[in-house]
Design a protein around this motif. Sequence first.
Motif, PDB file in Angstrom:
ATOM      1  N   PHE A 172     -14.003  -4.255   1.604  1.00 33.08           N
ATOM      2  CA  PHE A 172     -14.378  -3.849   0.243  1.00 33.08           C
ATOM      3  C   PHE A 172     -14.280  -2.346   0.001  1.00 33.08           C
ATOM      4  O   PHE A 172     -14.705  -1.865  -1.040  1.00 33.08           O
ATOM      5  CB  PHE A 172     -15.785  -4.360  -0.144  1.00 33.08           C
ATOM      6  CG  PHE A 172     -15.880  -5.849  -0.041  1.00 33.08           C
ATOM      7  CD1 PHE A 172     -15.207  -6.665  -0.939  1.00 33.08           C
ATOM      8  CD2 PHE A 172     -16.628  -6.443   0.969  1.00 33.08           C
ATOM      9  CE1 PHE A 172     -15.277  -8.047  -0.829  1.00 33.08           C
ATOM     10  CE2 PHE A 172     -16.701  -7.817   1.087  1.00 33.08           C
ATOM     11  CZ  PHE A 172     -16.015  -8.635   0.189  1.00 33.08           C
ATOM     12  N   PHE A 173     -13.719  -1.588   0.931  1.00 29.10           N
ATOM     13  CA  PHE A 173     -13.545  -0.168   0.650  1.00 29.10           C
ATOM     14  C   PHE A 173     -12.207   0.029  -0.059  1.00 29.10           C
ATOM     15  O   PHE A 173     -11.143  -0.368   0.447  1.00 29.10           O
ATOM     16  CB  PHE A 173     -13.557   0.697   1.924  1.00 29.10           C
ATOM     17  CG  PHE A 173     -13.224   2.141   1.601  1.00 29.10           C
ATOM     18  CD1 PHE A 173     -14.210   2.988   1.089  1.00 29.10           C
ATOM     19  CD2 PHE A 173     -11.936   2.631   1.725  1.00 29.10           C
ATOM     20  CE1 PHE A 173     -13.901   4.304   0.741  1.00 29.10           C
ATOM     21  CE2 PHE A 173     -11.618   3.945   1.368  1.00 29.10           C
ATOM     22  CZ  PHE A 173     -12.619   4.772   0.885  1.00 29.10           C
ATOM     23  N   THR A 174     -12.281   0.628  -1.262  1.00 27.91           N
ATOM     24  CA  THR A 174     -11.038   0.898  -1.998  1.00 27.91           C
ATOM     25  C   THR A 174     -11.177   2.174  -2.811  1.00 27.91           C
ATOM     26  O   THR A 174     -12.278   2.529  -3.228  1.00 27.91           O
ATOM     27  CB  THR A 174     -10.674  -0.281  -2.929  1.00 27.91           C
ATOM     28  OG1 THR A 174      -9.457   0.032  -3.583  1.00 27.91           O
ATOM     29  CG2 THR A 174     -11.730  -0.582  -3.956  1.00 27.91           C
TER      30      THR A 174
ATOM     31  N   ASN B 270       0.837  -1.207   0.000  1.00 25.08           N
ATOM     32  CA  ASN B 270       0.000   0.000   0.000  1.00 25.08           C
ATOM     33  C   ASN B 270       0.871   1.255   0.000  1.00 25.08           C
ATOM     34  O   ASN B 270       0.585   2.214  -0.707  1.00 25.08           O
ATOM     35  CB  ASN B 270      -0.906   0.029   1.243  1.00 25.08           C
ATOM     36  CG  ASN B 270      -2.176  -0.787   1.030  1.00 25.08           C
ATOM     37  OD1 ASN B 270      -2.473  -1.197  -0.089  1.00 25.08           O
ATOM     38  ND2 ASN B 270      -2.909  -1.040   2.102  1.00 25.08           N
ATOM     39  N   GLY B 271       1.939   1.219   0.816  1.00 20.47           N
ATOM     40  CA  GLY B 271       2.840   2.370   0.894  1.00 20.47           C
ATOM     41  C   GLY B 271       3.510   2.635  -0.449  1.00 20.47           C
ATOM     42  O   GLY B 271       3.603   3.770  -0.904  1.00 20.47           O
ATOM     43  N   LEU B 272       3.968   1.558  -1.102  1.00 20.54           N
ATOM     44  CA  LEU B 272       4.637   1.713  -2.413  1.00 20.54           C
ATOM     45  C   LEU B 272       3.649   2.283  -3.426  1.00 20.54           C
ATOM     46  O   LEU B 272       3.977   3.191  -4.194  1.00 20.54           O
ATOM     47  CB  LEU B 272       5.158   0.360  -2.924  1.00 20.54           C
ATOM     48  CG  LEU B 272       6.229  -0.358  -2.100  1.00 20.54           C
ATOM     49  CD1 LEU B 272       6.643  -1.655  -2.779  1.00 20.54           C
ATOM     50  CD2 LEU B 272       7.456   0.528  -1.923  1.00 20.54           C
TER      51      LEU B 272
ATOM     52  N   GLY C 287      -1.026  10.707   1.600  1.00 15.87           N
ATOM     53  CA  GLY C 287      -1.770  10.575   2.858  1.00 15.87           C
ATOM     54  C   GLY C 287      -3.120   9.901   2.613  1.00 15.87           C
ATOM     55  O   GLY C 287      -3.476   9.604   1.469  1.00 15.87           O
ATOM     56  N   ILE C 288      -3.867   9.683   3.697  1.00 18.27           N
ATOM     57  CA  ILE C 288      -5.122   8.916   3.580  1.00 18.27           C
ATOM     58  C   ILE C 288      -6.299   9.864   3.396  1.00 18.27           C
ATOM     59  O   ILE C 288      -6.473  10.815   4.161  1.00 18.27           O
ATOM     60  CB  ILE C 288      -5.313   8.044   4.830  1.00 18.27           C
ATOM     61  CG1 ILE C 288      -4.152   7.048   4.912  1.00 18.27           C
ATOM     62  CG2 ILE C 288      -6.629   7.305   4.787  1.00 18.27           C
ATOM     63  CD1 ILE C 288      -3.905   6.546   6.288  1.00 18.27           C
ATOM     64  N   GLU C 289      -7.079   9.561   2.334  1.00 21.79           N
ATOM     65  CA  GLU C 289      -8.166  10.484   1.979  1.00 21.79           C
ATOM     66  C   GLU C 289      -9.437  10.198   2.794  1.00 21.79           C
ATOM     67  O   GLU C 289     -10.145  11.105   3.216  1.00 21.79           O
ATOM     68  CB  GLU C 289      -8.440  10.328   0.482  1.00 21.79           C
ATOM     69  CG  GLU C 289      -9.072  11.530  -0.152  1.00 21.79           C
ATOM     70  CD  GLU C 289      -9.389  11.257  -1.612  1.00 21.79           C
ATOM     71  OE1 GLU C 289      -8.801  10.309  -2.193  1.00 21.79           O
ATOM     72  OE2 GLU C 289     -10.243  11.968  -2.163  1.00 21.79           O
TER      73      GLU C 289
ATOM     74  N   MET D 199      -9.212  -4.274  -4.168  1.00 22.31           N
ATOM     75  CA  MET D 199     -10.269  -5.154  -3.650  1.00 22.31           C
ATOM     76  C   MET D 199     -10.841  -4.571  -2.375  1.00 22.31           C
ATOM     77  O   MET D 199     -11.947  -4.905  -1.968  1.00 22.31           O
ATOM     78  CB  MET D 199      -9.661  -6.515  -3.291  1.00 22.31           C
ATOM     79  CG  MET D 199      -9.265  -7.329  -4.471  1.00 22.31           C
ATOM     80  SD  MET D 199     -10.551  -8.450  -4.920  1.00 22.31           S
ATOM     81  CE  MET D 199     -10.546  -9.502  -3.515  1.00 22.31           C
ATOM     82  N   GLY D 200     -10.012  -3.761  -1.719  1.00 23.55           N
ATOM     83  CA  GLY D 200     -10.487  -3.162  -0.474  1.00 23.55           C
ATOM     84  C   GLY D 200     -10.557  -4.155   0.664  1.00 23.55           C
ATOM     85  O   GLY D 200     -11.248  -3.920   1.661  1.00 23.55           O
ATOM     86  N   MET D 201      -9.856  -5.278   0.563  1.00 26.55           N
ATOM     87  CA  MET D 201      -9.911  -6.278   1.638  1.00 26.55           C
ATOM     88  C   MET D 201      -8.624  -6.305   2.467  1.00 26.55           C
ATOM     89  O   MET D 201      -8.594  -6.837   3.572  1.00 26.55           O
ATOM     90  CB  MET D 201     -10.132  -7.683   1.035  1.00 26.55           C
ATOM     91  CG  MET D 201     -11.543  -7.960   0.621  1.00 26.55           C
ATOM     92  SD  MET D 201     -12.697  -7.764   1.975  1.00 26.55           S
ATOM     93  CE  MET D 201     -12.320  -9.203   2.951  1.00 26.55           C
TER      94      MET D 201
END
Length: 543
Positions: free
Chosen positions: A474-476, A428-430, A463-465, A482-484
Amino acid sequence: MAQPDKKWLGTSIDIDGCRQTKEALRERERELSQLIDMVPGQLWRLTPDGEPTFFNRQMVDFLGLGVGDTDRPGMSRLDAFVQAVVHPDDAAKMADALDHCLVTGEDFSMRHRLRRADGVYRWMLCRAEPMRDEGGRIVQWYGLCHDIDDQMRAEEALRRSEGKLRELIDALPVHIWSWTPKGKLSYVNKRCLTYLGLSEANFEDLAGVVQELVHPEDASEAQRTAANCIKTGDVFRMRYRRRRRDGVYRWSEGRCEPLRDQDGKIVQWYGVTVDIDDAVRAQEELRHARENLARASQAASLAELSASIAHEVSQPLTAVITSSNVCQRWLTAEPPNIERALKTLERIARAANAAADVVGRVRALFRQSVETRDPMALASLVAEARDLMAEEAARRRVRIDIEVENELPPVVVDRIQVQQVLINLVRNGLEAMESAASDRVLRMCVRRLGGVVRTEISDRGPGIEFPDRIFEPFFTTKGHGMGMGLAICRSIVESHGGQLWAENNEPHGATFIFALPVDATMAPLSQGGPDSVGRPSDAERSL
Ligand code: ADP
């Protein structure tokens, strides 16, 4: 008249001095001639017209003949000499050069072969200079020949072996180059020049041109790495893209090591570069294929899972609805049939429990079995995760820095699952730094805080929106996401008695933190309150 007495007059001249002087002169002449004969070179003398008039002993011994031995009728002594003892391939050139010097009075110097008494030709370096009188008129020519045959053969052998080495260097399917100890490009083999479409006509400019051929995204890192190696003497090793002569950038791997003298001082750097573009692309394709497969199988198993959950839950729910209607009818009947209604209620409770069981089973899928857990050092898991992600990080031009506190206590974890958490957070960071123009650094930091070991993964992305939603299944916000990932990570960490949360960094970037208890008893961390893991309280934290 008496004759005057005849008298004899005599003089006596002392010639002893004269005799002695002559004797001394002869002595000196003898010495000189001995000296001339002993000189380790061949001395000779010519008249102003080029007539040989003297050879020293060395020369006579070497040639096996004296000045007059080569005379031929109808031929000048010089021509006869040249014809007799100079190698046929050098004779004409030598005769011309001598003629030229005799006419112009210039010094003579030439390498040619002379035939030794045994018939073997040997290379000589011959020099001659004119001796002039006070009026500047040439009165004699004096010459000296040196036997340079051994030196010429050694030079020739060296040239041949150098040529062979060069042939080998140019034939090898790699690019070979060297730097001076100060890092200045000092050599590039032909194969490399041809690949890059360069000529070595102006080598001074070449160094700059070679730099320019590195892809702009890799150039500054390549320069930084090279400068660091020159400073420290470390081996240079790097993957970067270079522009081929057709303008296409291709991946290459360069490696350069220093050559040191006996005192350990670097005398030169020698490097090779190999075009690894095909291999990199093949790896990339393989990785894509793997990712697609993983995504497809994840999607397939999720679809299967959802279908089976839906199926298993819908059956008891249908039973609950039907039984509720029936129960309502028994209760609203005249008179109400309480006994039947109670039985129907029992059925409703059974169906509801069955639905709860299904949900419980789904939860159990995420709940971890404790048997596979062992005490282990988080630092080694973090290093392992870094190694596993190294290739992807390099591809995305991200540097991964690790900072681990000394003497960390072990934590009891399921290695595979915690690895899964780390890899998810690193990936996720990359991905978050995908659009960052520079400063692509991912920092992994492990330290102890009270009864927990905290692992922080910080990126320098935007940063995180949607901080409130990222842990929802399932949030992406990603096109192919995939948001998993985070939901599963949180469930794994919590099943280990730990906590996972996220914070936004200043001025940008995000940090994901998970805290795992040091104690193997696995007491849930929430019992110790938010502070026990260093997590900000709800009021304090933004996420
Ligand atoms: P996915 O990666 O498939 O989207 P995740 O559950 O791993 O699923 O992440 C959910 C969302 O959280 C992402 O779509 C993204 O919006 C956000 N997110 C995760 N990690 C980061 C990060 N390092 N920086 C910014 N946002 C992030």
